[in-house]
Design a protein around this motif. Structure first.
Motif: not given
Length: 87
Positions: A50-78
């Protein structure tokens, strides 16, 4: 650090796809070799999808870019939580 950065830059997509990253990282972090037996992965996968799809659709990112953004957000949160708990 520079040798790690150079290795990352010079590794092709084709070579990356051949690597079992879970197996490689589990040598350093053993939990990666065993969590699948304990964690309800499907439950978390659905939430992540759900989060990947939201990032991909809202920001018009590719699937890979959405995954990288979500992964980076998770790392920063940690890291932010780690600092708060140690500070």
């Amino acid at each position: 650090m520079r040798s790690i950065e150079e290795t990352i830059r010079s590794t092709t997509e084709e070579n990356q796809e051949k690597i079992d990253w879970t197996k490689a990282w589990s040598k350093k972090y053993p939990i990666l070799a065993s969590y699948q037996k304990e964690v309800d992965c499907n439950r978390y996968a659905k939430q992540l999808r759900v989060m990947l799809d939201e990032i991909e659709n809202e920001y018009h990112y590719s699937k890979q870019d959405a995954m990288l953004v979500l992964k980076d957000i998770l790392a920063h949160e940690y890291l932010n939580q780690k600092v708060k708990n140690n500070g």
